[in-house]
Design a protein around this motif. Structure first.
Motif, mmCIF file in Angstrom:
data_model
loop_
_atom_site.group_PDB
_atom_site.id
_atom_site.type_symbol
_atom_site.label_atom_id
_atom_site.label_comp_id
_atom_site.label_asym_id
_atom_site.label_seq_id
_atom_site.Cartn_x
_atom_site.Cartn_y
_atom_site.Cartn_z
ATOM 1 N N UNK A 49 42.476 25.916 41.277
ATOM 2 C CA UNK A 49 41.410 26.883 41.562
ATOM 3 C C UNK A 49 40.049 26.340 41.131
ATOM 4 N N UNK A 50 40.014 25.522 40.110
ATOM 5 C CA UNK A 50 38.748 24.971 39.619
ATOM 6 C C UNK A 50 38.101 24.008 40.605
ATOM 7 N N UNK A 61 36.898 32.024 36.994
ATOM 8 C CA UNK A 61 38.342 32.115 36.733
ATOM 9 C C UNK A 61 38.607 33.025 35.537
ATOM 10 N N UNK A 62 37.773 32.913 34.493
ATOM 11 C CA UNK A 62 37.958 33.748 33.307
ATOM 12 C C UNK A 62 37.808 35.227 33.651
ATOM 13 N N UNK A 63 36.790 35.547 34.448
ATOM 14 C CA UNK A 63 36.565 36.945 34.843
ATOM 15 C C UNK A 63 37.714 37.459 35.694
ATOM 16 N N UNK A 64 38.167 36.615 36.633
ATOM 17 C CA UNK A 64 39.274 37.021 37.503
ATOM 18 C C UNK A 64 40.532 37.295 36.691
ATOM 19 N N UNK A 65 40.832 36.416 35.746
ATOM 20 C CA UNK A 65 42.044 36.587 34.948
ATOM 21 C C UNK A 65 41.960 37.825 34.062
ATOM 22 N N UNK A 66 40.774 38.086 33.533
ATOM 23 C CA UNK A 66 40.600 39.279 32.706
ATOM 24 C C UNK A 66 40.819 40.537 33.540
ATOM 25 N N UNK A 67 40.279 40.534 34.752
ATOM 26 C CA UNK A 67 40.445 41.693 35.635
ATOM 27 C C UNK A 67 41.905 41.865 36.057
ATOM 28 N N UNK A 68 42.613 40.756 36.252
ATOM 29 C CA UNK A 68 44.006 40.820 36.689
ATOM 30 C C UNK A 68 44.937 41.340 35.601
ATOM 31 N N UNK A 69 44.518 41.249 34.340
ATOM 32 C CA UNK A 69 45.347 41.782 33.260
ATOM 33 C C UNK A 69 45.598 43.276 33.452
ATOM 34 N N UNK A 70 44.632 43.960 34.036
ATOM 35 C CA UNK A 70 44.776 45.389 34.311
ATOM 36 C C UNK A 70 45.954 45.649 35.245
#
Length: 695
Positions: free
Chosen positions: A49-50, A27-36
């Protein structure tokens, strides 16, 4: 598909809780990528989601990223002529810009440029939150669209049709009544198309001959608003019988059919009611009157005769039985007789029978009736977003009459709204005055945010506004478009709408201001793009106020015949940082798909720092080429019209509900119901507003 629609409309996802424990790093990786892309998850969505497995989450995430990219425009490759825009254009010599343009026009090849180092994006972007939704809420959105009392857009119709096609049980989707006649024709047509209708189900929706005509138009793939003519297809015998059965049950057939006489004559040639010897006697009689021009006195004819004779009392007496028609003719009735008392008294009696949308429009009209605007602006019915602006030559109406009518509308609406469920403590954001009520969305384009034409949006922080355009040539319905050249332009005017300068393919950079164009690309087999940067303080400093963004199809193809074309704008604090197209900084994106060759997506008011949402198709009257120089007259007219527009606003609507159904409070934190630009019920939840508040 359901989540694609839900995400686009309400920024929500339906995710079923699982029995797993997803590692937090996913989830952390997905959210970081979505910031773009400018998005993030809400806490409730993260919690669900968890509970997903890794495979379930990855499948959901991959689809989500694809959908978000399409929303903001990141699903395509942006490769401008000058990839190091804007600095590259600003520092280039005039001769270099000229030679590069000529070589491209001759060869259609882009000039080669050594890459320049770009520093990372320095702008801090407010992320948009994606929340957890549920099937019931999604269904209610679709139901709201169906039962809206105002026209809806093509994209909204597409969403409704997908639900009708997909859902086995439509009982929770279909309301008991469909108030808007256009929606009746479209919805019933979709039900028949997917074989989910019977005479009992659709008969309750079909009440007039025009309803039947709209259904025939819908079945023929035409414009259910009836603004454009439709070529009726050949109907199967069962379809002909159904249309005749529905027409036979309609009251007042002849008068209704005479409103669209020629269309009914053409449709009658296909329906052949005379084939059925012992059936449809009412239909046969009606078609006989139409075809043979037999005399028939209509309601409209009686009204027109009375108005022509300036017999106000007779006109009022005729109109009193049709409250909506009375309200629409109110201004005319008051203009032809100095004694306005009988008209106002009768309107007060019948106002309770006037629909909410019409009352709101009458209230707004007479609130501003005697303001001396230069232009009167109309948006004609139809699927193309056109505006007509004419000189305002209306004579004044007595102030007392206007005030009485406004108060009558307010009292009627508040009495009506008071019967709805209570709202408790209510906060209404004053900024909602800048947002227009959604009365006519039929020609609205699909966009990142659904916005009503004429609304004014605050610009985010930043000094540089960057317009972008992307288009592609290719095959549409098996027909090749040929070479496609779409030009992005921005024209600057002062506060009096006097021309100052323009930025376009004919003028890549300003001699006065900090403004630049990324270069003119004239062919797009793999897609092409153009950008324009405008530094706001530099324009305002030297007397500039308005900027009209326009798109011109230089090669003359209408936008509806292109595989894809969209435009939008970003706000940048540091224009030379990050990539030329940074999805997280996209404020709005709009599909350009109307049957037109010139489009005006937005107008900027730089002094007020507002974006005026236009989504307009401009008629083409160029001197020679279809470019910005050849269409100055039309752009100035539309600019004046849109910046002086007076339409009912959401603040007034929500205040009526607040006064009628709750108690007004000064702060959103202490309210149970919030109407605001950014929280609670927002201007972008049009399906909710149309169904629940314009009701």
């Amino acid at each position: 598909m359901r989540n694609i629609i839900y995400l686009r409309r309400n920024r929500k996802l339906i995710v079923q809780p699982g029995q797993h424990r997803l590692p937090q790093k996913y989830i952390a990786t997905a959210m970081k990528n979505m910031e773009y892309l400018g998005f993030t998850f809400s806490k409730p969505l993260m919690e669900v989601l968890q509970t997903m497995s890794v495979d379930e989450f990855l499948g959901m995430y991959q689809q989500l990223v694809q959908d978000l990219k399409s929303l903001v425009g990141e699903h395509v490759n942006f490769k401008p002529m000058y990839p190091n825009f804007p600095q590259q254009v600003m520092i280039a010599r005039d001769a270099e810009l000229y030679v590069n343009a000529i070589l491209h026009y001759v060869t259609l090849e882009l000039p080669e440029h050594a890459p320049m180092e770009r520093i990372p994006l320095l702008d801090q972007v407010d992320l948009e939150i994606i929340d957890l939704g549920n099937p019931e809420d999604f269904t209610q959105i679709i139901r709201n669209l169906i039962q809206a009392k105002v026209s809806i857009s093509e994209s909204e119709k597409e969403d409704i049709e997908w639900v009708i096609e997909t859902y086995d049980d439509l009982s929770t989707v279909l309301p008991g009544e469909i108030p808007l006649k256009e929606n009746v024709g479209f919805v019933v047509g979709a039900l028949l198309k997917y074989e989910k209708a019977n005479i009992k189900l659709i008969g309750k929706y079909m009440k007039t001959a025009t309803d039947v005509l709209r259904l025939a138009v819908a079945l023929s793939g035409g414009d259910v608003s009836l603004a454009a003519n439709t070529k009726f297809r050949k109907f199967k015998r069962a379809e002909r019988r159904l249309l005749l059965d529905l027409l036979e049950q309609c009251g007042n057939r002849v008068e209704d059919m005479l409103r669209h006489k020629n269309r009914w004559i053409r449709l009658g040639e296909i329906l052949h009611p005379a084939e059925y010897k012992n059936k449809y006697d009412g239909c046969k009689e009606a078609f006989d009157i139409l075809r043979n021009n037999k005399p028939y006195e209509t309601f409209g004819g009686k009204v027109e005769n009375a108005l022509r004779d300036k017999d106000t009392l007779l006109a009022v007496d005729i109109l009193k039985d049709r409250a909506g028609e009375f309200a629409r003719r109110l201004d005319h009735l008051l203009r032809i007789n100095e004694d306005f008392s009988p008209v106002i008294e009768k309107f007060a009696e019948i106002a309770v029978h006037v629909s909410t949308p019409v009352l709101l429009q009458v209230m707004a009209h007479f609130s501003h009736r005697n303001e001396r605007h230069e232009l009167r602006t109309f948006f004609p019915k139809g699927n193309v977003a056109k505006a007509i602006a004419i000189p305002n030559t209306l004579p004044d109406i007595a102030t007392e009459a206007c005030e009485t009518i406004v108060q009558t509308c307010k009292n009627t609406l508040m009495n009506r709204f008071s019967e709805l469920p209570p709202l408790g403590d209510v906060y209404v954001d004053a900024r909602l005055r800048q947002y227009v009520m959604p009365f006519s969305q039929r020609s609205a384009s699909k966009a990142l945010r659904t916005i009503v034409r004429g609304s004014r949006l605050e610009m985010p922080e930043g000094d540089t506004i960057r317009f972008f355009l992307w288009w592609k040539e290719g095959k549409v319905d098996g027909i090749y478009t040929g070479r496609v050249d779409i030009d992005l332009s921005a024209v600057m005017y002062d506060e009096h709408w006097q021309y100052i300068e323009h930025i376009s393919y004919t003028n890549l950079r300003s001699a006065k201001y900090k403004a630049a164009h990324s270069g003119d690309i004239t062919s797009a087999p793999s897609g092409a793009c153009e950008f324009i940067d405008i530094d706001i303080p530099s324009v305002v400093k030297y007397g500039g106020r308005y900027i009209v963004a326009s798109l011109n199809s230089f090669t003359e193809q209408p936008y509806c015949d292109l595989p894809e074309c969209f435009a939008g704008w970003m706000m940048r604090k540091h224009p030379n940082s990050g990539e030329v197209f940074e999805p997280s900084s996209v404020v709005d994106r709009i599909d350009i798909a109307a049957d037109t060759r010139i489009a005006i997506p937005v107008i900027l008011d730089l002094v007020e720092r507002e974006v005026i949402w236009c989504d307009l198709a401009l008629q083409m009257h160029p001197n020679y080429y279809n470019n910005v120089e050849g269409n100055q007259k039309g752009m100035v007219l539309m600019g004046k019209a849109m910046t002086s527009l007076t339409k009912p606003n959401l603040y007034d609507l929500f205040m009526l509900h607040a006064v009628s159904r709750g108690r007004i409070v000064e702060h959103a934190d202490s309210a149970q119901t919030v109407f605001s630009v950014n929280e609670g019920v927002t201007p972008f939840e049009l399906s909710k507003i149309m169904a629940e508040f314009i009701a």
